[in-house]
Scaffold this motif. Structure first.
Motif, PDB file in Angstrom:
ATOM      1  N   LEU A 180       0.841  -1.190   0.000  1.00 48.11           N
ATOM      2  CA  LEU A 180       0.000   0.000   0.000  1.00 48.11           C
ATOM      3  C   LEU A 180       0.883   1.249   0.000  1.00 48.11           C
ATOM      4  CD1 LEU A 180      -2.587  -1.217   2.625  1.00 48.11           C
ATOM      5  CD2 LEU A 180      -3.157  -0.545   0.287  1.00 48.11           C
ATOM      6  N   LYS A 181       0.464   2.267  -0.779  1.00 49.94           N
ATOM      7  CA  LYS A 181       1.243   3.495  -0.901  1.00 49.94           C
ATOM      8  C   LYS A 181       0.335   4.709  -0.716  1.00 49.94           C
ATOM      9  CE  LYS A 181       2.309   1.742  -4.785  1.00 49.94           C
ATOM     10  NZ  LYS A 181       2.695   1.526  -6.197  1.00 49.94           N
ATOM     11  N   ALA A 182       0.924   5.797  -0.249  1.00 47.47           N
ATOM     12  CA  ALA A 182       0.140   7.017  -0.024  1.00 47.47           C
ATOM     13  C   ALA A 182       1.012   8.249  -0.214  1.00 47.47           C
ATOM     14  CB  ALA A 182      -0.468   7.016   1.378  1.00 47.47           C
ATOM     15  N   CYS A 183       0.381   9.318  -0.654  1.00 47.22           N
ATOM     16  CA  CYS A 183       1.045  10.614  -0.821  1.00 47.22           C
ATOM     17  C   CYS A 183       0.710  11.485   0.389  1.00 47.22           C
ATOM     18  CB  CYS A 183       0.560  11.284  -2.104  1.00 47.22           C
ATOM     19  SG  CYS A 183       0.961  13.038  -2.242  1.00 47.22           S
ATOM     20  N   PRO A 184       1.700  12.019   1.092  1.00 47.60           N
ATOM     21  CA  PRO A 184       1.415  12.833   2.278  1.00 47.60           C
ATOM     22  C   PRO A 184       0.595  14.085   1.968  1.00 47.60           C
ATOM     23  CG  PRO A 184       3.743  12.962   1.665  1.00 47.60           C
ATOM     24  CD  PRO A 184       3.147  11.866   0.850  1.00 47.60           C
ATOM     25  N   TYR A 185       0.748  14.643   0.769  1.00 55.34           N
ATOM     26  CA  TYR A 185      -0.019  15.831   0.389  1.00 55.34           C
ATOM     27  C   TYR A 185      -1.477  15.468   0.110  1.00 55.34           C
ATOM     28  CZ  TYR A 185       4.613  17.881  -0.078  1.00 55.34           C
ATOM     29  OH  TYR A 185       5.892  18.315   0.185  1.00 55.34           O
ATOM     30  N   PRO A 205       1.123  11.528  -9.213  1.00 58.23           N
ATOM     31  CA  PRO A 205       1.008  12.347 -10.424  1.00 58.23           C
ATOM     32  C   PRO A 205       0.475  13.749 -10.150  1.00 58.23           C
ATOM     33  CG  PRO A 205       0.057  10.162 -10.760  1.00 58.23           C
ATOM     34  CD  PRO A 205       0.302  10.314  -9.293  1.00 58.23           C
ATOM     35  N   ARG A 206      -0.334  13.890  -9.115  1.00 54.85           N
ATOM     36  CA  ARG A 206      -0.947  15.184  -8.797  1.00 54.85           C
ATOM     37  C   ARG A 206       0.054  16.136  -8.152  1.00 54.85           C
ATOM     38  NH1 ARG A 206      -5.655  17.912  -7.598  1.00 54.85           N
ATOM     39  NH2 ARG A 206      -5.694  19.072  -5.637  1.00 54.85           N
ATOM     40  N   HIS A 207       0.807  15.655  -7.169  1.00 54.63           N
ATOM     41  CA  HIS A 207       1.721  16.520  -6.415  1.00 54.63           C
ATOM     42  C   HIS A 207       3.189  16.324  -6.781  1.00 54.63           C
ATOM     43  CE1 HIS A 207      -1.891  16.200  -3.741  1.00 54.63           C
ATOM     44  NE2 HIS A 207      -1.696  17.506  -3.688  1.00 54.63           N
ATOM     45  N   GLN A 208       3.457  15.321  -7.615  1.00 52.14           N
ATOM     46  CA  GLN A 208       4.824  14.974  -8.016  1.00 52.14           C
ATOM     47  C   GLN A 208       5.711  14.744  -6.786  1.00 52.14           C
ATOM     48  OE1 GLN A 208       6.502  17.410 -11.130  1.00 52.14           O
ATOM     49  NE2 GLN A 208       4.538  17.677 -12.141  1.00 52.14           N
ATOM     50  N   LEU A 246      15.408   9.805 -10.443  1.00 53.49           N
ATOM     51  CA  LEU A 246      15.094  10.895 -11.362  1.00 53.49           C
ATOM     52  C   LEU A 246      13.576  11.070 -11.414  1.00 53.49           C
ATOM     53  CD1 LEU A 246      17.602  10.313 -14.293  1.00 53.49           C
ATOM     54  CD2 LEU A 246      17.816  11.816 -12.317  1.00 53.49           C
ATOM     55  N   ARG A 247      13.110  12.170 -10.848  1.00 53.45           N
ATOM     56  CA  ARG A 247      11.672  12.416 -10.740  1.00 53.45           C
ATOM     57  C   ARG A 247      10.944  12.369 -12.086  1.00 53.45           C
ATOM     58  NH1 ARG A 247       9.398  14.808  -6.154  1.00 53.45           N
ATOM     59  NH2 ARG A 247      11.522  15.359  -5.548  1.00 53.45           N
ATOM     60  N   PRO A 248      11.469  13.009 -13.151  1.00 53.56           N
ATOM     61  CA  PRO A 248      10.747  12.972 -14.445  1.00 53.56           C
ATOM     62  C   PRO A 248      10.558  11.555 -14.992  1.00 53.56           C
ATOM     63  CG  PRO A 248      12.396  14.725 -14.451  1.00 53.56           C
ATOM     64  CD  PRO A 248      12.643  13.911 -13.229  1.00 53.56           C
ATOM     65  N   ALA A 249      11.556  10.693 -14.824  1.00 55.44           N
ATOM     66  CA  ALA A 249      11.454   9.327 -15.343  1.00 55.44           C
ATOM     67  C   ALA A 249      10.347   8.559 -14.638  1.00 55.44           C
ATOM     68  CB  ALA A 249      12.794   8.606 -15.175  1.00 55.44           C
ATOM     69  N   PHE A 250      10.272   8.698 -13.314  1.00 57.40           N
ATOM     70  CA  PHE A 250       9.253   7.972 -12.555  1.00 57.40           C
ATOM     71  C   PHE A 250       7.868   8.592 -12.736  1.00 57.40           C
ATOM     72  CE2 PHE A 250      13.000   6.273 -10.492  1.00 57.40           C
ATOM     73  CZ  PHE A 250      12.630   4.967 -10.238  1.00 57.40           C
ATOM     74  N   LEU A 309       6.666   7.257 -16.042  1.00 65.79           N
ATOM     75  CA  LEU A 309       6.269   5.862 -15.862  1.00 65.79           C
ATOM     76  C   LEU A 309       4.902   5.774 -15.182  1.00 65.79           C
ATOM     77  CD1 LEU A 309       6.905   2.801 -15.909  1.00 65.79           C
ATOM     78  CD2 LEU A 309       8.027   3.121 -13.697  1.00 65.79           C
ATOM     79  N   ALA A 310       4.693   6.570 -14.129  1.00 67.18           N
ATOM     80  CA  ALA A 310       3.425   6.545 -13.395  1.00 67.18           C
ATOM     81  C   ALA A 310       2.255   6.886 -14.308  1.00 67.18           C
ATOM     82  CB  ALA A 310       3.484   7.518 -12.220  1.00 67.18           C
ATOM     83  N   ASN A 311       2.413   7.930 -15.110  1.00 67.90           N
ATOM     84  CA  ASN A 311       1.333   8.336 -16.012  1.00 67.90           C
ATOM     85  C   ASN A 311       1.038   7.256 -17.047  1.00 67.90           C
ATOM     86  OD1 ASN A 311       0.765  10.885 -14.882  1.00 67.90           O
ATOM     87  ND2 ASN A 311       2.499  11.808 -15.940  1.00 67.90           N
TER      88      ASN A 311
END
Length: 287
Positions: free
Chosen positions: A132-137, A164-167, A204-208, A211-213
């Motif tokens: 399970l994963k979660a974004c703190p924002y 994808p929303r908050h990167q 590398l944030r852009p690569a991931f 991939l997510a999108n």
């Protein structure tokens, strides 16, 4: 209290929760568990899914056909829940129709059995565990908007490691793991979330994000259709002819291999060439 009387008690005494935006089935069941006030996860599991706590699954569930029988029909049909509130749709595009139909029958039933093996997840090289994963924002926004943090479906797809929303990098739960809280209902809290990897700062944030999108787009496709394997191979062949073959692919893979989920991807020119040859040949089985 028997199962039947327990179900009547749930319907009569507790509020009927409905879906929050982008919510998973496990999350909604966990919220239902919370408002029911049950201390034992098995009580909720039996009342909602008609199963013991040993069948609580956060990624690919089972027993969802029982939702309609147990008074939770307003959550939607079993097929709708499966495709829109679990990660199942991300595996559909590269499966044939027989395997998809067999998987749906299994998930509706009361045992998951060897489904992950039959879908090719175990032998894929990427593993069959989906923490399970979660974004703190997102959690902060959810509390402000809905009064509670919950599990977002788009965060749970394998390969989605960034929101994808908050990167922002997703955090991973210590619950619903083989070594912790395996048969429990849970919601995201700061206490149960940890950083995904010690090397996360090097990713590398852009690569991931890219991939997510792409993974999320693949899941959307899986809700309506599966792909013809021969057509997929032909598309790969065309792309290879237009591109720079293994060197280009290796450059794209390199930043992803830093995360353990992708360690099985090619690491040099030779293995990349072999990997590409597998993609462009007419497939013999679904992977």
């Amino acid at each position: 209290m028997n199962v039947t009387s327990g179900q009547e008690w749930v319907r009569g005494q507790f509020p009927r929760l409905d879906w929050l935006p982008d919510e998973t089935l496990f999350s909604l069941c966990s919220r239902q568990h919370l408002v029911m006030g049950n201390l034992d996860p098995a009580t909720t599991s039996t009342a909602v899914l008609g199963l013991s706590e040993k069948f609580i699954k956060h990624d690919i569930p089972c027993g969802i056909a029982a939702l309609e029988q147990n008074g939770f029909h307003y959550w939607g049909s079993a097929e709708s829940i499966l495709l829109h509130h679990t990660i199942f749709s991300v595996f559909v595009p590269f499966q044939n129709k027989i395997k998809i139909e067999d998987a749906i029958i299994t998930i509706k039933g009361d045992r998951i059995d060897s489904l992950k093996y039959r879908l090719g997840l175990v032998s894929s090289g990427f593993g069959a565990e989906h923490p399970l994963k979660a974004c703190p924002y997102c959690m902060r926004e959810d509390v402000d908007a809905h009064g509670i943090a919950y599990w977002h479906l788009t965060h749970q797809y394998p390969g989605v490691l960034i929101c994808p929303r908050h990167q922002a990098w997703l955090m991973v739960s210590t619950k619903s793991r083989r070594w912790s809280g395996r048969f429990e209902w849970s919601l995201p809290t700061k206490d149960c979330l940890i950083q995904q990897a010690s090397s996360q700062k090097l990713w590398l944030r852009p690569a991931f994000l890219n991939l997510a999108n792409n993974v999320i787009d693949l899941a959307v496709i899986g809700r309506v259709m599966s792909l013809e394997s021969c057509t997929v191979a032909a598309t790969y062949r065309k792309a290879v002819l237009q591109g720079g073959r293994s060197a280009s692919l290796l450059d794209r893979i390199e930043p992803l291999r830093r995360f353990h989920l992708f360690e099985s991807l090619p690491e040099d020119e030779k293995s990349t060439e072999s990997f590409m040859n597998q993609l462009i040949r007419t497939p013999r089985r679904s992977i």
